[in-house]
Motif scaffolding. Structure first.
Motif, mmCIF file in Angstrom:
data_model
loop_
_atom_site.group_PDB
_atom_site.id
_atom_site.type_symbol
_atom_site.label_atom_id
_atom_site.label_comp_id
_atom_site.label_asym_id
_atom_site.label_seq_id
_atom_site.Cartn_x
_atom_site.Cartn_y
_atom_site.Cartn_z
ATOM 1 N N GLU A 8 -16.519 7.492 9.737
ATOM 2 C CA GLU A 8 -15.306 7.346 10.544
ATOM 3 C C GLU A 8 -15.345 5.942 11.149
ATOM 4 O OE1 GLU A 8 -13.056 9.914 10.897
ATOM 5 O OE2 GLU A 8 -14.299 11.171 9.600
ATOM 6 N N ILE A 9 -14.357 5.114 10.799
ATOM 7 C CA ILE A 9 -14.332 3.718 11.220
ATOM 8 C C ILE A 9 -13.056 3.447 12.006
ATOM 9 C CG2 ILE A 9 -14.431 1.310 10.443
ATOM 10 C CD1 ILE A 9 -16.925 2.872 9.612
ATOM 11 N N LYS A 10 -13.193 2.780 13.150
ATOM 12 C CA LYS A 10 -12.022 2.428 13.951
ATOM 13 C C LYS A 10 -11.120 1.478 13.166
ATOM 14 C CE LYS A 10 -13.894 3.125 18.537
ATOM 15 N NZ LYS A 10 -14.125 2.544 19.860
ATOM 16 N N PHE A 11 -9.813 1.644 13.395
ATOM 17 C CA PHE A 11 -8.816 0.842 12.678
ATOM 18 C C PHE A 11 -9.107 -0.647 12.754
ATOM 19 C CE2 PHE A 11 -5.541 4.237 14.146
ATOM 20 C CZ PHE A 11 -5.953 5.114 13.160
ATOM 21 N N ASN A 12 -9.486 -1.127 13.944
ATOM 22 C CA ASN A 12 -9.654 -2.574 14.123
ATOM 23 C C ASN A 12 -10.877 -3.137 13.397
ATOM 24 O OD1 ASN A 12 -11.284 -1.199 16.032
ATOM 25 N ND2 ASN A 12 -11.397 -3.015 17.306
ATOM 26 N N HIS A 13 -11.675 -2.280 12.789
ATOM 27 C CA HIS A 13 -12.832 -2.741 12.013
ATOM 28 C C HIS A 13 -12.598 -2.631 10.511
ATOM 29 C CE1 HIS A 13 -15.399 -3.461 15.420
ATOM 30 N NE2 HIS A 13 -15.100 -2.266 15.901
ATOM 31 N N LEU A 14 -11.350 -2.384 10.129
ATOM 32 C CA LEU A 14 -11.005 -2.271 8.713
ATOM 33 C C LEU A 14 -10.004 -3.343 8.317
ATOM 34 C CD1 LEU A 14 -10.533 1.600 8.453
ATOM 35 C CD2 LEU A 14 -12.479 0.258 7.641
ATOM 36 N N ARG A 15 -10.189 -3.911 7.145
ATOM 37 C CA ARG A 15 -9.229 -4.840 6.562
ATOM 38 C C ARG A 15 -8.898 -4.342 5.168
ATOM 39 N NH1 ARG A 15 -8.568 -5.905 10.940
ATOM 40 N NH2 ARG A 15 -8.820 -7.847 12.053
ATOM 41 N N LYS A 20 5.872 -10.526 9.098
ATOM 42 C CA LYS A 20 4.498 -10.631 9.580
ATOM 43 C C LYS A 20 4.286 -9.651 10.723
ATOM 44 C CE LYS A 20 4.006 -15.522 8.526
ATOM 45 N NZ LYS A 20 3.641 -16.840 9.040
ATOM 46 N N ILE A 21 3.194 -8.909 10.621
ATOM 47 C CA ILE A 21 2.803 -7.968 11.671
ATOM 48 C C ILE A 21 1.369 -8.314 12.058
ATOM 49 C CG2 ILE A 21 2.299 -5.556 12.209
ATOM 50 C CD1 ILE A 21 4.461 -4.685 10.349
ATOM 51 N N SER A 22 1.081 -8.227 13.339
ATOM 52 C CA SER A 22 -0.286 -8.447 13.783
ATOM 53 C C SER A 22 -1.220 -7.488 13.040
ATOM 54 C CB SER A 22 -0.396 -8.221 15.287
ATOM 55 O OG SER A 22 -1.743 -8.303 15.692
ATOM 56 N N ALA A 23 -2.316 -8.015 12.541
ATOM 57 C CA ALA A 23 -3.262 -7.185 11.785
ATOM 58 C C ALA A 23 -3.784 -6.029 12.632
ATOM 59 C CB ALA A 23 -4.417 -8.039 11.277
ATOM 60 N N SER A 24 -3.825 -6.207 13.939
ATOM 61 C CA SER A 24 -4.302 -5.133 14.812
ATOM 62 C C SER A 24 -3.285 -4.005 14.966
ATOM 63 C CB SER A 24 -4.673 -5.698 16.185
ATOM 64 O OG SER A 24 -3.531 -6.263 16.799
ATOM 65 N N ASP A 25 -2.048 -4.229 14.500
ATOM 66 C CA ASP A 25 -1.002 -3.209 14.607
ATOM 67 C C ASP A 25 -0.807 -2.385 13.343
ATOM 68 O OD1 ASP A 25 -0.489 -3.947 17.211
ATOM 69 O OD2 ASP A 25 1.123 -5.329 16.665
ATOM 70 N N GLY A 84 3.842 5.514 12.734
ATOM 71 C CA GLY A 84 3.924 6.133 11.419
ATOM 72 C C GLY A 84 4.834 5.446 10.419
ATOM 73 N N GLN A 85 5.401 4.288 10.767
ATOM 74 C CA GLN A 85 6.287 3.554 9.851
ATOM 75 C C GLN A 85 5.463 2.983 8.693
ATOM 76 O OE1 GLN A 85 9.695 1.851 10.681
ATOM 77 N NE2 GLN A 85 9.711 0.831 8.719
ATOM 78 N N PRO A 86 5.821 3.328 7.457
ATOM 79 C CA PRO A 86 5.053 2.809 6.312
ATOM 80 C C PRO A 86 5.527 1.409 5.900
ATOM 81 C CG PRO A 86 6.727 4.309 5.530
ATOM 82 C CD PRO A 86 6.833 4.308 7.032
ATOM 83 N N PHE A 87 4.589 0.633 5.414
ATOM 84 C CA PHE A 87 4.863 -0.687 4.859
ATOM 85 C C PHE A 87 3.976 -0.885 3.636
ATOM 86 C CE2 PHE A 87 6.072 -1.375 9.297
ATOM 87 C CZ PHE A 87 7.272 -2.046 9.155
ATOM 88 N N ILE A 88 4.377 -1.799 2.781
ATOM 89 C CA ILE A 88 3.518 -2.233 1.683
ATOM 90 C C ILE A 88 2.979 -3.602 2.076
ATOM 91 C CG2 ILE A 88 3.393 -2.880 -0.749
ATOM 92 C CD1 ILE A 88 5.686 -0.883 -1.249
ATOM 93 N N ALA A 89 1.675 -3.685 2.210
ATOM 94 C CA ALA A 89 1.029 -4.936 2.605
ATOM 95 C C ALA A 89 0.756 -5.777 1.367
ATOM 96 C CB ALA A 89 -0.275 -4.640 3.339
ATOM 97 N N SER A 90 0.924 -7.101 1.496
ATOM 98 C CA SER A 90 0.681 -7.972 0.344
ATOM 99 C C SER A 90 -0.452 -8.970 0.563
ATOM 100 C CB SER A 90 1.954 -8.721 -0.041
ATOM 101 O OG SER A 90 2.408 -9.520 1.024
ATOM 102 N N ARG A 91 -0.716 -9.337 1.817
ATOM 103 C CA ARG A 91 -1.792 -10.303 2.068
ATOM 104 C C ARG A 91 -1.962 -10.507 3.581
ATOM 105 N NH1 ARG A 91 2.757 -12.795 0.858
ATOM 106 N NH2 ARG A 91 3.500 -14.557 2.093
ATOM 107 N N TYR A 92 -3.040 -11.194 3.921
ATOM 108 C CA TYR A 92 -3.266 -11.617 5.304
ATOM 109 C C TYR A 92 -2.998 -13.108 5.405
ATOM 110 C CZ TYR A 92 -5.621 -7.233 6.447
ATOM 111 O OH TYR A 92 -5.917 -5.915 6.673
ATOM 112 N N GLU A 93 -2.603 -13.534 6.593
ATOM 113 C CA GLU A 93 -2.453 -14.956 6.918
ATOM 114 C C GLU A 93 -3.100 -15.198 8.272
ATOM 115 O OE1 GLU A 93 1.658 -16.170 6.721
ATOM 116 O OE2 GLU A 93 1.656 -16.170 4.532
ATOM 117 N N ASN A 94 -3.217 -16.474 8.624
ATOM 118 C CA ASN A 94 -3.796 -16.871 9.921
ATOM 119 C C ASN A 94 -5.200 -16.295 10.103
ATOM 120 O OD1 ASN A 94 -1.261 -17.943 10.200
ATOM 121 N ND2 ASN A 94 -0.639 -16.625 11.884
ATOM 122 N N ASP A 95 -6.050 -16.501 9.094
ATOM 123 C CA ASP A 95 -7.432 -16.010 9.135
ATOM 124 C C ASP A 95 -7.518 -14.513 9.407
ATOM 125 O OD1 ASP A 95 -8.632 -18.477 8.551
ATOM 126 O OD2 ASP A 95 -8.560 -19.087 10.662
#
Length: 143
Positions: free
Chosen positions: A126-133, A71-76, A42-53
């Motif tokens: 309803e979409i699983k988290f890992n299928h959303l960017r 940097k946080i893994s996109a899957s997290d 539940g920790q909030p962050f403000i995302a700014s971009r993706y890296e590493n494809d």
């Protein structure tokens, strides 16, 4: 966000940059463009971009002034309410791959977000988290 962008543009033309209406609409637009994501705990962050494809998401902690990006893994990360997203890698709802919508509900137990789509005629899903960017730059509605 798209509606606010048009309002800012119109207010600038009609009232000018120093008018209170323009300043307020610009402030609201800035807040609307913040891409809020959370972690599983539940920790909030403000995302700014993706890296590493798309493998890593660059984020900042909104509670810490002048915090450096991390940097946080996109899957997290999990897109939070109101965040624009695009579907990727769906096997069953393949017609939704590449479609843009916004998160309306987050279900941490099920690992899914309810997404409402921009495109007319598409039902929310309803979409699983890992299928959303996260979508950082929304295309104009005319596109």
């Amino acid at each position: 966000e798209l509606l606010l962008s048009k309002l800012v543009e119109l207010s600038r033309r009609v009232h000018g940059m120093e008018h209170e209406s323009t300043k307020r609409s610009m402030s609201y637009l800035h807040r609307m463009k913040e891409r809020i994501v959370i972690t599983q705990d539940g920790q909030p962050f403000i995302a700014s971009r993706y890296e590493n494809d798309g493998g890593k998401c660059i984020v900042k902690d909104p509670t810490i002034e002048d915090e450096k990006e991390i940097k946080i893994s996109a899957s997290d990360i999990i897109p939070y309410l109101g965040t624009p997203v695009v579907c990727k890698g769906l096997q069953e709802l393949t017609h939704l791959n590449g479609k843009i919508g916004d998160v309306r509900k987050v279900d941490l137990e099920e690992g899914k977000c309810q997404v409402h789509f921009q495109e007319a005629g598409l039902e929310h899903a309803e979409i699983k988290f890992n299928h959303l960017r996260v979508v950082f730059d929304l295309p104009p509605l005319d596109a």
